[in-house]
Write an enzyme that holds these catalytic residues in place. Structure first.
Site, PDB file in Angstrom:
ATOM      1  N   ARG A   1       8.156  35.020 -18.686  1.00 55.07           N
ATOM      2  CA  ARG A   1       7.067  34.418 -17.920  1.00 55.07           C
ATOM      3  C   ARG A   1       6.328  33.456 -18.837  1.00 55.07           C
ATOM      4  NH1 ARG A   1       2.990  38.559 -17.186  1.00 55.07           N
ATOM      5  NH2 ARG A   1       1.859  37.418 -18.787  1.00 55.07           N
TER       6      ARG A   1
ATOM      7  N   HIS B   1      -0.030  35.780 -16.534  1.00 50.84           N
ATOM      8  CA  HIS B   1       0.233  36.632 -15.361  1.00 50.84           C
ATOM      9  C   HIS B   1      -0.276  35.945 -14.085  1.00 50.84           C
ATOM     10  CE1 HIS B   1       0.243  40.035 -12.646  1.00 50.84           C
ATOM     11  NE2 HIS B   1      -1.076  40.074 -12.603  1.00 50.84           N
TER      12      HIS B   1
ATOM     13  N   TYR C   1      -2.326  38.563 -25.962  1.00 47.95           N
ATOM     14  CA  TYR C   1      -1.247  39.528 -26.203  1.00 47.95           C
ATOM     15  C   TYR C   1       0.072  38.907 -26.672  1.00 47.95           C
ATOM     16  CZ  TYR C   1      -0.353  38.325 -21.255  1.00 47.95           C
ATOM     17  OH  TYR C   1      -0.130  37.674 -20.070  1.00 47.95           O
TER      18      TYR C   1
END
Lengths: 383, 334
Positions: A271, A275, A284
């Site tokens: 990805r 998100h 992260y």
């Protein structure tokens, strides 16, 4: 004689030697994800299929960019992007026949669009004007599913029902890596294998469940390995290699249609975007990691293959870009119109017939709306 | 003219008959759940169905309630009418996400394009000496979920009628089957079952003038017994059996309370946040000027369902009901 010796007299006959129900070896995935592009297998791929995949990937990338932009403009409440995952999304839609069913998660709007659903209707949930914009029966696409993995048992039940009715229908259900930790994932795979239902489970392992990396999600060697525990084949595929994903999913669909039962396909992808627009991915993961994946971009992989073999020239690329731009312009134009909502719809589709309690509440809202029409919303001092 | 003998039948037999008749009438009806096939269900409610209709129509599933209900959703999407069994009340909890996130709202999510005609049979309630997780009254959870119908029979005839109506409904229906009434008998003519009424009507089981007992399911016979015993006190109690919790029959309930002026709600489920609070509020809102006393609740205690050796202290019994009736400010009359 001891107590144990006395008991020995009552010991039942020993059980027969344990036998595994089947040899698990053929079910296990290969050690390496399957690849076509850049390998010898590419030479056997159908040039027309590769060109179609390319056009779809370019269109999908543009769709992701446009939907993300619409979020920034406040036209969409949220958009979970599939930039970088277009190969999985497009292939999932392309391998199905018209009579087959697609069971998408909330992230899979691109697959829904690739299946033929109107892009505006596919975004209805994310726009906020209703939960599902399209008629699920028109294109045989289940509603976008927000709870994780709960659509997987639906796919199994539908495929099972179709087979009971003697229909030649396959269901393809999509789930992310995080979704594989949910109980419904387990129950769906177990039911599918026990019933030998014609289902294909596509796990898009894009590296993260919001912020949690795969290593904290599972201790399994791969997500595809989980298949063997249910008694179905697991396949591992490079999720950025559109030709490979298309081939592996096609095989799984063919296998299901022929009565071979379900398959679990893990597509390893990434990805590239966060998100959603509400997520800060820099908390992260590092830029270097994202860059590595950008170099393994699904569109570039396919473009390299096609241009290297003389199957795509600058005019072909431009044609793909033009088609994508036209789709984006149309989507933009439609999304910039304000949706017309009828507040009375709140009560229309709760039950086939509204309960007396809902009829009362409907009358209350109708009266409120009538009062509002008379005085205008500014007349309401409680706003 | 021939007369068919009316024989006593159990509630379990009436439920079996309802399933059989529904399956015979409509090939789309499929029964599924753990143990429903070869064994015929742990309460034998599905006895003989697999033999008569085949294992594809009465299916033993893997032991997984979310999977049972989740696959039923997909089957209903494809035009079948699944009837799922949850075996015991507390066993249904793993299926709650499917129930609440999908079953109850698929019609709504899809603007009416994808209704789900699923019947969810839940044997519920205590009084059978079951161990932990076998005696819950979970009706409040179902009632609080928009999109579900919730019914619960108290008689053999209603067991047949409500289950047939549930299966015929184009919406999901939770059928709460009172376990301790499975073996209760009634004169019932299986050859001429009463016409199946639409869901949503309460019924006056016993007429009276002094006060109304509003109840349902396993507490109906207890209330009938209490009403008989109350005669000794000079009280003439009316008993209303709700039969359907959703939709709620305000009309029948309020007509009764307006006649009697006093009401007690009786159920096994806990009192706090339980169905009685909703019912008492509805009655108070609609019948306040007819009420001679506050609407009282006689319910199970607000404790996790107790172990079998203590359940008699938990379940609302005749004495507790009569005590409540006695607290309805009768001195106001004198």
């Amino acid at each position: 004689m001891t107590v144990m010796e006395q008991r020995g007299a009552y010991r039942p006959t020993p059980p027969p030697a344990w036998q595994p129900r089947m040899d698990p070896a053929p079910l296990l995935p290969d050690a390496e994800p399957y690849r076509v592009l850049g390998t010898e297998a590419a030479a056997k791929a159908d040039p027309d299929l590769l060109r179609t995949l390319y056009a779809q990937l370019v269109r999908g990338r543009r769709y992701n960019a446009q939907a993300t932009a619409l979020t920034k403009q406040g036209r969409l409440a949220v958009y979970p992007s599939t930039t970088g995952q277009e190969a999985c999304e497009v292939a999932a839609a392309m391998v199905l026949q018209e009579r087959d069913w697609l069971f998408p998660s909330y992230r899979d709007t691109l697959a829904v669009v690739a299946r033929g659903v109107d892009p505006v209707e596919a975004l209805t949930l994310l726009r906020g004007d209703w939960h599902t914009g399209y008629d699920p029966y028109e294109h045989r696409v289940a509603p976008l599913c927000t709870p994780l993995a709960t659509q997987l048992p639906h796919a199994v039940g539908l495929a099972h029902a179709a087979r009971l009715k003697g229909d030649d229908v396959v269901a393809l259900a999509m789930v992310g890596d995080g979704g594989t930790s949910e109980g419904d994932f387990h129950e769906a795979l177990n039911f599918a294998a026990v019933w030998q239902a014609p289902v294909v489970f596509l796990v898009q392992n894009n590296g993260f469940a919001i912020s949690v990396p795969l290593a904290k999600q599972t201790a399994a060697p791969s997500l595809a390995h989980k298949a063997v525990g249910y008694g179905m084949p697991g396949r591992l595929v490079d999720g950025n290699d559109a030709a490979a994903v298309h081939e592996v999913l096609s095989d799984a669909v063919r296998h299901a249609r022929a009565g071979g039962g379900p398959t679990l396909v893990e597509a390893i992808t990434y990805r590239v975007d966060a998100h959603t627009n509400a997520d800060d991915a820099t908390r992260y993961r590092g830029d270097a990691e994202v860059e590595t994946w950008r170099e393994h971009d699904p569109i570039e992989l396919l473009e390299r293959e096609l241009t290297g073999r003389g199957l795509l020239d600058e005019a072909g690329k431009q044609a793909a870009r033009d088609a994508a731009e036209a789709m984006a312009a149309e989507l933009r134009a439609h999304m910039n119109q304000d949706p017309a909502l009828d507040p009375m719809d709140l009560f229309t589709h709760v039950y086939a017939e509204p309960t007396p309690q809902l009829r009362e509440q409907r009358d209350q809202l109708r009266a409120e709306l009538a009062a509002e029409a008379e005085t205008g919303p500014e007349g309401d001092t409680h706003r | 003219m021939t007369t068919v003998a009316v024989k006593p039948a159990t509630m379990a037999q009436a439920l079996t008959r309802a399933l059989r008749d529904a399956m015979a009438a409509d090939p789309a009806v499929h029964v599924m759940g753990e143990d429903v096939g070869t064994l015929g269900g742990v309460f034998r409610v599905t006895d003989g169905l697999a033999k008569e209709f085949g294992e594809d129509r009465c299916t033993d599933t893997p032991l997984a309630e979310a999977g049972i209900l989740g696959t039923a959703v997909g089957m209903a999407m494809y035009g079948l009418r699944p009837v799922v069994e949850m075996q015991f009340d507390a066993f249904a909890y793993p299926a709650f996400e499917q129930l609440i996130s999908h079953v109850a709202r698929m019609r709504n999510r899809t603007r009416g394009k994808m209704p789900l005609p699923i019947t969810i049979r839940v044997p519920y309630g205590g009084g059978i000496g079951g161990v932990e997780h076998h005696s819950d009254s979970s009706e409040a959870y179902y009632m609080a979920t928009p999109g579900l119908h919730v019914v619960t029979p108290a008689t053999v005839a209603d067991a047949y009628g409500l289950l047939r109506a549930a299966i015929a409904s184009d919406d999901p229906v939770v059928v709460l089957e009172p376990k301790r009434l499975y073996w209760s008998k009634d004169s019932w003519n299986p050859e001429e079952p009463a016409p199946v009424e639409p869901i949503g009507r309460a019924v006056v089981r016993r007429s009276g003038r002094s006060a109304t007992l509003i109840t349902y399911g396993p507490s109906v016979p207890v209330c009938m017994e209490a009403a008989e015993a109350a005669r000794a006190e000079g009280w003439d109690l009316e008993v209303v059996d709700l039969r359907s919790l959703v939709p709620f029959d305000d009309e029948t309930v309020c007509a009764s309370v307006r006649r009697t002026g006093r009401a007690v709600v009786v159920h096994e489920s806990g009192s706090f946040g339980g169905p009685g609070g909703e019912i008492a509020a509805r009655v108070s809102e609609r019948c306040f000027h007819h009420l001679e006393a506050p609407v009282l609740r006689v319910a199970g205690f607000d404790v996790p369902y107790p172990p079998p050796m203590l359940e008699r202290h938990h379940l609302p019994g005749v004495d507790r009901i009569l005590d409540a009736v006695g607290r309805l400010q009768w001195e106001a009359e004198s």
